[in-house]
Structure formats: structure tokens, C-alpha cells
Design an enzyme around this catalytic site. Structure first.
Site, mmCIF file in Angstrom:
data_model
loop_
_atom_site.group_PDB
_atom_site.id
_atom_site.type_symbol
_atom_site.label_atom_id
_atom_site.label_comp_id
_atom_site.label_asym_id
_atom_site.label_seq_id
_atom_site.Cartn_x
_atom_site.Cartn_y
_atom_site.Cartn_z
ATOM 1 N N GLY A 15 -81.190 34.247 5.606
ATOM 2 C CA GLY A 15 -81.822 34.151 6.916
ATOM 3 C C GLY A 15 -81.310 35.100 7.976
ATOM 4 O O GLY A 15 -81.058 36.280 7.734
ATOM 5 N N SER A 130 -81.764 27.766 19.711
ATOM 6 C CA SER A 130 -83.140 27.603 19.225
ATOM 7 C C SER A 130 -84.119 27.492 20.387
ATOM 8 O O SER A 130 -83.787 26.937 21.445
ATOM 9 C CB SER A 130 -83.238 26.341 18.373
ATOM 10 O OG SER A 130 -84.588 26.086 18.046
ATOM 11 N N TYR A 143 -81.075 17.495 16.265
ATOM 12 C CA TYR A 143 -80.942 18.955 16.167
ATOM 13 C C TYR A 143 -81.036 19.602 17.549
ATOM 14 O O TYR A 143 -80.206 20.444 17.920
ATOM 15 C CB TYR A 143 -82.030 19.519 15.240
ATOM 16 C CG TYR A 143 -82.026 21.022 15.147
ATOM 17 C CD1 TYR A 143 -81.032 21.680 14.435
ATOM 18 C CD2 TYR A 143 -83.004 21.780 15.780
ATOM 19 C CE1 TYR A 143 -81.011 23.073 14.365
ATOM 20 C CE2 TYR A 143 -82.995 23.163 15.716
ATOM 21 C CZ TYR A 143 -82.001 23.809 14.990
ATOM 22 O OH TYR A 143 -81.983 25.184 14.928
HETATM 23 N N1 LIG Z 1 -85.233 29.052 10.780
HETATM 24 C C1 LIG Z 1 -85.581 28.547 11.935
HETATM 25 O O1 LIG Z 1 -86.743 28.120 12.106
HETATM 26 C C2 LIG Z 1 -84.609 28.528 13.086
HETATM 27 C C3 LIG Z 1 -85.148 28.477 14.383
HETATM 28 C C4 LIG Z 1 -84.288 28.474 15.469
HETATM 29 C C5 LIG Z 1 -82.918 28.521 15.277
HETATM 30 N N2 LIG Z 1 -82.398 28.559 14.004
HETATM 31 C C6 LIG Z 1 -80.932 28.640 13.880
HETATM 32 O O2 LIG Z 1 -80.604 29.903 13.358
HETATM 33 C C7 LIG Z 1 -79.391 29.836 12.614
HETATM 34 C C8 LIG Z 1 -79.607 30.459 11.249
HETATM 35 O O3 LIG Z 1 -80.648 29.748 10.589
HETATM 36 P P1 LIG Z 1 -81.546 30.380 9.425
HETATM 37 O O4 LIG Z 1 -82.955 30.109 9.774
HETATM 38 O O5 LIG Z 1 -81.117 31.741 9.102
HETATM 39 O O6 LIG Z 1 -81.208 29.335 8.251
HETATM 40 P P2 LIG Z 1 -80.477 29.518 6.837
HETATM 41 O O7 LIG Z 1 -81.164 30.590 6.046
HETATM 42 O O8 LIG Z 1 -80.376 28.135 6.278
HETATM 43 O O9 LIG Z 1 -79.023 30.037 7.242
HETATM 44 C C9 LIG Z 1 -78.048 29.181 7.755
HETATM 45 C C10 LIG Z 1 -76.692 29.708 7.393
HETATM 46 O O10 LIG Z 1 -75.693 28.815 7.931
HETATM 47 C C11 LIG Z 1 -74.764 28.585 6.908
HETATM 48 N N3 LIG Z 1 -74.007 27.332 7.075
HETATM 49 C C12 LIG Z 1 -74.468 26.077 7.113
HETATM 50 N N4 LIG Z 1 -73.451 25.214 7.246
HETATM 51 C C13 LIG Z 1 -72.323 25.979 7.307
HETATM 52 C C14 LIG Z 1 -70.932 25.696 7.440
HETATM 53 N N5 LIG Z 1 -70.465 24.422 7.533
HETATM 54 N N6 LIG Z 1 -70.042 26.714 7.464
HETATM 55 C C15 LIG Z 1 -70.477 27.993 7.365
HETATM 56 N N7 LIG Z 1 -71.766 28.334 7.205
HETATM 57 C C16 LIG Z 1 -72.665 27.326 7.180
HETATM 58 C C17 LIG Z 1 -75.566 28.589 5.625
HETATM 59 O O11 LIG Z 1 -74.692 28.769 4.539
HETATM 60 P P3 LIG Z 1 -74.875 28.083 3.101
HETATM 61 O O12 LIG Z 1 -75.695 29.038 2.312
HETATM 62 O O13 LIG Z 1 -73.473 27.956 2.615
HETATM 63 O O14 LIG Z 1 -75.542 26.749 3.333
HETATM 64 C C18 LIG Z 1 -76.469 29.787 5.889
HETATM 65 O O15 LIG Z 1 -75.785 30.977 5.587
HETATM 66 C C19 LIG Z 1 -79.004 28.361 12.591
HETATM 67 O O16 LIG Z 1 -78.022 28.133 13.586
HETATM 68 C C20 LIG Z 1 -80.304 27.648 12.951
HETATM 69 O O17 LIG Z 1 -80.050 26.399 13.577
HETATM 70 C C21 LIG Z 1 -83.224 28.575 12.908
#
Ligand SMILES: NC(=O)c1ccc[n+]([C@@H]2O[C@H](COP(=O)([O-])OP(=O)(O)OC[C@H]3O[C@@H](n4cnc5c(N)ncnc54)[C@H](OP(=O)(O)O)[C@@H]3O)[C@@H](O)[C@H]2O)c1
Length: 256
Positions: A15, A130, A143
Site C-alpha cells: 500500500g 484519513s 477507526y
Molecule cells: N486504504 C485506505 O482506504 C486508507 C484510507 C485512509 C487512510 N489509510 C491509512 O493509510 C495507512 C496505510 O494503509 P494502506 O491502505 O497502505 O494499508 P495496508 O496495505 O494494509 O498497509 C498497512 C501497513 O501497516 C503495517 N502494519 C500494521 N500493523 C502494524 C504494526 N503493528 N507494526 C508495524 N506495521 C504494521 C502493515 O504491515 P503488515 O503487512 O505486517 O500487516 C502494512 O505494511 C494506514 O495508517 C491506514 O489507516 C488507508
């Protein structure tokens, strides 16, 4: 900043974190890409890249990672987990897991990196929250609470760091179905159902699944983080993605 500055990014297995690491590497920065499991890194091997293990919920892991990382110019707190569920179905253990990762993980990483930034009188902390904090959506109370807490944390922190030449900024991505966010949230979502909300939950899931309109791409977030890190005139809150930008322009409610 040093001649080849260094950024440490959390959550680089997929991501936004992965694309942000790629973008900073492409633009000549040293990148410390951190992952819970470094074996799964798909980043290209280059002299500019170091991959370190980091679990943001584990104090020892944080201490080890920051010690091994050495000097850092920018910290990007991107790691996070989602939860789409009615509050009545959410156990306190699950709510704590979300806050431990999204809020306490961000606070702990920031606290671990800050001393070196303050001593050097330079640097920036970018926290990824977010666009749901701009406009409420159902089934996201825990969340959204976690991300709104990080907004407030960062905005206060920015004031206390300014006299030391250190910046703190927020990046607010919109909905990005192309990342692993939904899949990674499934474990928590599946254990957080509630019979009274079953039909409503299915309805909301359906609306989200079939949703039309603009969404956010990981590259939008990488570019917003780049701006937050490299442009000292960037605003406190930077929306990332067409949907987030539109929400941020919606008026007084959008800035709550
Ligand atoms: N996708 C959306 O719609 C969206 C929208 C707004 C904001 N966000 C925010 O954007 C950020 C990235 O999200 P993304 O969409 O890229 O999702 P993603 O692909 O699930 O990436 C999240 C990352 O966080 C890591 N992570 C989770 N728990 C962790 C921990 N305890 N220690 C270290 N790393 C950890 C995951 O690692 P693992 O592979 O080890 O699980 C993964 O690398 C997040 O903060 C999310 O809340 C996402």
C-alpha cells in the site's frame, strides 16, 4: 538536512508505505523501510535502501529499530489497521488493538525519533491519518476515533516542536481499495459482527464495494507525503487523492 537525507517509513510491506518508499528512493533519498516481517519486502535492492524489522506496538522493537537506523531526517508514521464494524460488536480488546497500532504506535515512534531531530534543530514527522476524519461514515467509530486522535496529537505537537526547527504534518488519504487495507482488516472485522446490525452492515459493505466516484491511489499518498516532508510551506493537513481533496473543500463541516 544532510546531502543525502534519510526517511524512515513504517508499514512498507504494501500500500501507501510501499509506494512512498519507492518514490523517495526514485528521488534519491536514503530510505529505511520498516516492516513487521522484512522477508516480505518487494522493494528493489539499492545502496539507498535499508529494510529493518519494526512492530509499532512493541516497545523493544521500536527501540532496536531506531537505534539501528541511526540519523533520520524524516519519520513517516504510516503503519495502521482498519476496522469496519458496529461498535456494539467490537470487543475492548479489538478497540485497543486498533488504538495500540494507529495511535500509540504513532506516539511511540515519534517519541523515539524526536530527540535526534530536536538536537539537530531540523527534521519532520509526517503522520498518515484519513479523510474519514473530515466527514463521518458509519461503522468506523473506533477507526475514526483513532485517526482523529492522531490529528489532534500532531497538531499540538507541531506547535511545541516549531521553536526547535522541527515540523510535524498530517497526510489524509481518501478511500484506496487497491491497497491491502481491506484484506488486513478482515481478521478484526470478522470477529466484530453484531446480529442487530447484520442487515445494516451488509448494506454498508455493499455501498462501499459498489461505490462509484473518485478514489485514492497509493501514488497520491506518496506524493502528499513527499510534499509534507520536502515543502516547509505545506499546510498542516494535506489531503491525498481526488476524493479526499474534494472532501477537504466541502466547507465548515469538512474541517472539523
Ligand atoms: N486504504 C485506505 O482506504 C486508507 C484510507 C485512509 C487512510 N489509510 C491509512 O493509510 C495507512 C496505510 O494503509 P494502506 O491502505 O497502505 O494499508 P495496508 O496495505 O494494509 O498497509 C498497512 C501497513 O501497516 C503495517 N502494519 C500494521 N500493523 C502494524 C504494526 N503493528 N507494526 C508495524 N506495521 C504494521 C502493515 O504491515 P503488515 O503487512 O505486517 O500487516 C502494512 O505494511 C494506514 O495508517 C491506514 O489507516 C488507508
Amino acid at each position: 538536512m544532510s546531502s543525502t537525507p534519510t526517511v524512515l517509513i513504517t508499514g512498507c510491506s504494501s500500500g501507501f508505505g510501499l509506494d512512498t518508499a519507492r518514490l523517495f528512493l526514485d528521488r534519491g533519498w536514503r530510505v529505511i523501510a520498516t516492516l513487521r516481517n522484512p522477508q516480505v519486502s518487494v522493494l528493489p535492492a539499492t545502496d539507498l535502501l535499508r529494510v529493518l524489522p519494526l512492530d509499532v506496538t512493541d516497545a523493544h522493537s521500536i527501540q532496536r529499530c531506531v537505534a539501528e537506523a541511526g540519523p533520520i531526517d524524516a519519520l513517516v508514521n504510516n503503519a495502521g489497521i482498519g476496522l469496519l464494524a458496529p461498535l456494539e460488536g467490537v470487543s475492548m480488546a479489538t478497540a485497543r488493538e486498533v488504538f495500540d497500532t494507529n495511535v500509540m504506535g504513532t506516539i511511540a515512534m515519534t517519541q523515539a525519533v524526536l530527540p535526534q531531530l530536536r538536537e539537530r534543530g531540523a527534521g519532520v514527522v509526517v503522520n498518515v491519518t484519513s479523510s474519514v476524519t473530515l466527514k463521518p461514515l458509519p461503522l468506523l467509530s473506533v477507526y475514526t476515533g483513532s485517526k482523529a486522535a492522531v490529528n489532534a496529537f500532531t497538531e499540538s505537537l507541531a506547535l511545541e516542536l516549531a521553536p526547535f526547527g522541527v515540523r510535524a504534518r498530517l497526510v489524509l488519504p481518501g478511500r484506496a481499495p487497491s491497497t491491502s487495507f481491506g484484506a488486513n482488516a478482515r481478521r478484526l472485522v470478522e470477529r466484530s459482527g453484531h446480529p442487530a446490525y447484520a442487515d445494516y452492515t451488509q448494506h454498508v459493505f455493499g455501498v462501499m464495494r459498489d461505490g462509484h466516484g473518485p478514489v485514492t491511489q497509493a501514488l497520491d499518498v506518496a506524493e502528499a507525503v513527499w510534499r509534507a516532508v520536502t515543502d516547509p510551506t505545506a499546510p498542516m493537513r494535506i489531503p491525498a487523492g481526488e476524493d479526499a481533496v474534494a472532501l477537504s473543500q466541502e466547507g465548515p463541516n469538512a474541517s472539523a
